[in-house]
Design a protein around this motif. Sequence first.
Motif, PDB file in Angstrom:
ATOM      1  N   GLU A  60     106.430  19.168   1.127  1.00 34.13           N
ATOM      2  CA  GLU A  60     107.267  18.258   2.541  1.00 34.13           C
ATOM      3  C   GLU A  60     108.619  18.091   1.768  1.00 34.13           C
ATOM      4  O   GLU A  60     108.377  17.298   0.838  1.00 34.13           O
ATOM      5  N   ASP A  61     109.842  17.578   3.231  1.00 35.54           N
ATOM      6  CA  ASP A  61     111.318  17.094   2.367  1.00 35.54           C
ATOM      7  C   ASP A  61     111.528  15.684   2.894  1.00 35.54           C
ATOM      8  O   ASP A  61     110.168  14.403   3.036  1.00 35.54           O
ATOM      9  N   ARG A  62     111.562  14.786   2.499  1.00 36.78           N
ATOM     10  CA  ARG A  62     112.006  13.320   2.075  1.00 36.78           C
ATOM     11  C   ARG A  62     111.326  12.672   3.618  1.00 36.78           C
ATOM     12  O   ARG A  62     111.184  11.753   3.695  1.00 36.78           O
ATOM     13  N   ASN A  63     111.759  13.515   4.865  1.00 40.30           N
ATOM     14  CA  ASN A  63     111.489  12.752   6.432  1.00 40.30           C
ATOM     15  C   ASN A  63     109.627  13.836   6.440  1.00 40.30           C
ATOM     16  O   ASN A  63     109.636  13.527   7.783  1.00 40.30           O
ATOM     17  N   GLY A  64     109.229  14.122   5.228  1.00 39.72           N
ATOM     18  CA  GLY A  64     107.850  14.708   6.205  1.00 39.72           C
ATOM     19  C   GLY A  64     107.948  15.933   6.671  1.00 39.72           C
ATOM     20  O   GLY A  64     106.546  16.514   6.991  1.00 39.72           O
ATOM     21  N   ILE A  69     106.086  26.097   0.612  1.00 40.01           N
ATOM     22  CA  ILE A  69     104.782  26.217  -0.370  1.00 40.01           C
ATOM     23  C   ILE A  69     105.304  26.453  -1.869  1.00 40.01           C
ATOM     24  O   ILE A  69     105.826  27.805  -1.940  1.00 40.01           O
ATOM     25  N   ARG A  70     104.486  25.968  -2.224  1.00 41.66           N
ATOM     26  CA  ARG A  70     104.158  26.306  -4.106  1.00 41.66           C
ATOM     27  C   ARG A  70     103.044  27.659  -4.716  1.00 41.66           C
ATOM     28  O   ARG A  70     101.705  26.048  -3.744  1.00 41.66           O
ATOM     29  N   GLN A  71     102.922  27.697  -5.518  1.00 43.68           N
ATOM     30  CA  GLN A  71     101.982  28.583  -5.645  1.00 43.68           C
ATOM     31  C   GLN A  71     102.277  28.717  -6.925  1.00 43.68           C
ATOM     32  O   GLN A  71     102.866  29.018  -7.479  1.00 43.68           O
ATOM     33  N   GLY A  72     100.494  29.102  -7.470  1.00 42.93           N
ATOM     34  CA  GLY A  72     100.827  29.140  -8.546  1.00 42.93           C
ATOM     35  C   GLY A  72      99.398  30.539  -8.964  1.00 42.93           C
ATOM     36  O   GLY A  72      98.200  29.966  -7.825  1.00 42.93           O
TER      37      GLY A  72
END
Length: 88
Positions: A60-64, A69-72
Amino acid sequence: MNRIVELMSDMQSSQASPIAPGVPMPDDASLLDAYSQAVIAAVKKVGPSVVSIEVHKGVEDRNGRRRGIRQGSGSGFIFTPDGFILTN
């Protein structure tokens, strides 16, 4: 140098083992079969403890607001009887 070539030629023509004279060297097919059987035995023994791990996390950014998506992913194996996993 010529003596080495001569010895190698003799070994190839007689298929005698250089380690145990008089004992025939195994052919490639029997060596590959023995290797395959060893790999199959190892997989049967440890295969059930191997795991695959995937992680997905929303970013999410600073505003929510959702920004992606980050994935691994990874692999590991069950390390103890109570289920601890050792990963790479």
